[in-house]
Design an enzyme around this catalytic site. Structure first.
Site, PDB file in Angstrom:
ATOM      1  N   GLU A  87       0.742  -1.100   0.015  1.00 35.05           N
ATOM      2  CA  GLU A  87       0.123   0.033   0.079  1.00 35.05           C
ATOM      3  C   GLU A  87       0.749   1.305   0.149  1.00 35.05           C
ATOM      4  OE1 GLU A  87      -1.052  -2.681   1.615  1.00 35.05           O
ATOM      5  OE2 GLU A  87      -2.756  -3.194   0.728  1.00 35.05           O
ATOM      6  N   HIS A 124     -11.809  -5.097   7.758  1.00 39.47           N
ATOM      7  CA  HIS A 124     -12.428  -4.811   6.721  1.00 39.47           C
ATOM      8  C   HIS A 124     -13.558  -3.823   6.784  1.00 39.47           C
ATOM      9  CE1 HIS A 124     -10.109  -8.207   5.706  1.00 39.47           C
ATOM     10  NE2 HIS A 124     -10.280  -8.200   4.298  1.00 39.47           N
TER      11      HIS A 124
END
Lengths: 336, 389
Positions: free
Chosen positions: A60, A129
């Site tokens: 990321e 999540h």
């Protein structure tokens, strides 16, 4: 006008941006062949090629950091962070580089980077999540933070974000991805309501209810339920989280005298605190009661069987409305 | 080890000049510490066009940036700069690589590459702006194709890789180069940059100056293998060169840039050098560093090494030395003048360039602060920690 889901509306917006500006490039994990884990980028690589829609290695910080280099080179990168909880490895690149390079170079280098983040809970996922990390970014100067609450906005705001010369975090309410709505694809994003403006969704006289992203629908449901009890709620969709467009909120609270703010993120240091403080500063003599926050708890996002206790639902919001109105509520009789 | 797809190759050369404190002893060398030019079957190719005149010019560049460094350190000691990161000892690494670049290449450096900035033609006042506290970035990056120095360790390696992805997309034949230190190789961003660079085979050069110390932490704490060998694990060819040998650095950088431009992908260069001074002017290396180590490295000084070569070639004339000294003095004087006459920024400048378009939060704060300053009648002089009431 066509009926589109949130996900398809964002896809259509991305497609428009890719068509209109050859400098727009998409970067992210699984966004190419697969079309993203939520299929938001479905079909784009096929139509625009692997150099415009780039499947990246799983890193990321690198996804955001290379977007910085691409922006240096004159590109307008749109990066996808696969899930909210995966944004933290990129935190340094976002807050120390993306946010500050325009300032650091005294305006010489533009960072027109859009960072798409599916966020929020309610889909029964495991940890990492379902988070709501927006406050980390609203606290960082140099970033713009927006979120959308209906497919039409999803379609237009993504295009506004991409054409903005400032970096934009675009938070997508993932539990609404499959909700459908009317989308007018002929809307010119430059003529539509700017992404940094809030929108008043219902006219109300008794309470101002501020929400954004996934909770706008819940807030509207709450307003509808309250109306059955004779309570008139003015629902405001903030849309922009940084900066918050306070003018419509101030105008509304001057009319209603009462403010309820709701979000999924934990309460302490959250955006609700900011809105409550700002409105108190600006509207102190118009307020009939202390502003009320109805938020997630200050806990790690819980396991999915219990997530609906953490997420503000219609009844918790209405309980907050009762507190603002001084009506009997769950905290009645409790001082301080 | 290098691969061999571009012209004369890239093998490491055995050289046991002694290299205390560094894992491994071998690197490419073209000039010995005594100033003797040694030939290399492959790398001579990359510096074959360097004339005597250019050697003298490299000597001048290295002398000038050392003088810049000494002057800036003095300015810090005199209270004109808040801080300065000295490059003493790293002149060959910076000039050898910096003089290998083309104008359309783009540099993403750390805070110590002031010699590279000099090669890019930086305005000398701009070089000091950050360290005087007048700005957070000294220059317009596009004016010299060099990003303003990065302070977050290793972050710039990703920016260079991304920029190189852009070059690749554009079909251009330029290259990006990123400078970082041995300490940075421990940062995740550097590894991620190598992953992306290798995966997409983009035209980027990773220039790692192994100066042996990350503030107080020795390179052996960062790595158990030679730093150059790290790149191999990412599928990136690497070169380990004597960073105090300006010709060796130049040969390696030219090879790497050539490979990048031809579509050969990234190259990792480890330039083995030594930070002779402190990390910054706020640091005290006597607390962690052995004086003997310093002495060993002083014997490998990059400038006296090139001077030795020039002497052997009969080029180190009194005239050249005087000419170089005059140039260095003139540059230092110009920089000092630029520093001391630099106008202070204005209070309301702090609000400029946070965003490229209006931001309602900031506009309100700016407006309120302007009103506050105006309440003193004299905005510029109103604010101090002690107060003015």
């Amino acid at each position: 006008m066509t009926q589109l889901t949130f996900a398809r509306a964002i896809n259509a917006g991305l497609r428009k941006s890719l068509e209109n500006d050859s400098k727009v490039v998409l970067l992210g994990e699984d966004i190419g062949t697969l079309g993203g884990v939520f299929r938001v980028t479905d079909g784009l690589q096929k139509d625009f090629g692997t150099h415009r829609v780039v499947d990246t290695p799983l890193a990321e910080s690198a996804i955001v950091g290379t977007a910085v280099g691409l922006a240096y080179r004159g590109y307008r990168p749109v990066v996808e962070i696969q899930f909210d909880g995966f944004i933290y490895p990129a935190f340094d690149q976002i807050v120390s580089q993306v946010a500050k390079l325009h300032y650091r170079t005294r305006g010489a280098v533009k960072m027109p980077i859009t960072i798409r983040v599916p966020f929020g809970g309610g889909i029964g996922s495991p940890e990492h999540h379902s988070e709501s990390p927006e406050a980390y970014f609203t606290h960082t100067s140099g970033l713009r933070v927006v979120t959308v609450a209906n497919p039409q906005d999803a379609y237009t705001v993504i295009q506004q974000a991409i054409s903005c010369d400032d970096p934009v975090l675009y938070f997508e309410p993932k539990r609404r991805y499959h909700d459908k709505g009317e989308v007018d694809e002929s809307v010119d994003p430059a003529m539509a309501l700017p992404m940094d403006k809030a929108r008043v969704l219902t006219d109300g006289a008794d309470v101002t209810l501020v929400a954004y992203g996934p909770l706008v629908k819940t807030a509207l449901d709450a307003a509808s339920a309250a109306a059955d009890e004779g309570i008139s709620i003015e629902v405001i969709d903030l849309r922009s989280l940084a900066p918050v467009d306070y003018e419509p909120v101030v105008a509304s609270v001057r009319k209603t005298g009462r403010l309820v703010v709701t979000h999924e993120a934990g309460q302490s240091g959250g955006l609700g605190a900011e809105v409550a403080a700002s409105i108190t500063e600006r509207c102190f003599y118009h307020l009939e009661a202390a502003p009320v926050r109805v938020t997630g708890f200050d806990i790690p996002y819980p396991y999915s069987k219990l997530e609906m206790h953490h997420l503000p639902g219609l009844d918790r919001i209405l309980d907050g409305v009762d507190r603002a109105l001084g009506r009997p509520n769950s905290l009645s009789g409790l001082e301080g | 080890m290098s691969t061999d797809e571009t012209g004369p190759g890239g093998a490491q050369t055995p050289e046991s000049a002694g290299n205390p404190g560094s894992p491994g002893q071998e690197f490419l060398q073209l000039i010995t510490p005594a100033g003797e030019r040694i030939s290399h079957p492959e790398f001579d190719f990359w510096v074959r066009d360097i004339t005597d005149e250019q050697l003298c010019s490299l000597f001048e560049d290295m002398t000038v940036i050392r003088r810049i460094d000494v002057e800036a350190t003095a300015l810090q000691r005199q209270g004109e700069l808040a801080l300065w990161p000295p490059l003493l000892g790293q002149e060959a690494a910076q000039i050898g690589s910096g003089r290998s670049l083309r104008a359309d290449d783009f540099v993403f450096s750390s805070y110590r590459e002031n010699g590279v900035a000099y090669c890019r033609g930086v305005d000398l006042t701009d070089l000091l702006r950050v360290w005087r506290g007048n700005a957070s970035g000294g220059w317009d990056p596009y004016s010299i194709n060099m990003a303003t120095p990065q302070i977050i360790i290793g972050a710039q390696t990703l920016h260079a890789t991304g920029y190189a992805m852009g070059i690749q997309n554009d079909g251009a034949d330029a290259a990006a180069i990123t400078y970082f230190g041995d300490g940075a190789t421990s940062e995740g961003d550097v590894s991620e940059a190598m992953v992306f660079a290798a995966s997409f085979q983009v035209p980027v050069v990773f220039f790692c100056t192994n100066n042996h110390w990350a503030i107080s932490e020795p390179v052996r704490l960062q790595s158990h293998i030679q730093l150059a060998d790290r790149a191999t694990g990412f599928g990136i060819p690497s070169l380990r060169v004597d960073g105090n040998d300006v010709l060796a650095v130049m040969a390696a950088t030219r090879l790497a840039l050539d490979r990048a431009r031809r579509g050969g992908g990234p190259t990792f260069i480890e330039a083995v050098s030594y930070r002779m001074g402190p990390h910054t002017t706020a640091d005290d290396p006597t607390r962690y560093r052995d004086a003997n180590e310093l002495e060993d490295w002083a014997a490998k000084d990059p400038i006296s090494r090139l001077a030795g070569l020039l002497d052997r070639k009969g080029l180190l004339t009194a005239e050249l030395q005087q000419q170089v000294k005059d140039k260095a003095d003139a540059v230092a004087a110009e920089m000092r003048r630029g520093c001391t006459t630099m106008p202070d920024p204005q209070p309301m400048d702090i609000f400029k360039h946070v965003y490229s378009a209006p931001n309602s939060w900031l506009e309100r704060q700016q407006d309120h602060y302007a009103r506050y300053l105006a309440s003193f009648g004299d905005p510029a002089g109103a604010v101090s920690e002690e107060g003015a009431r």
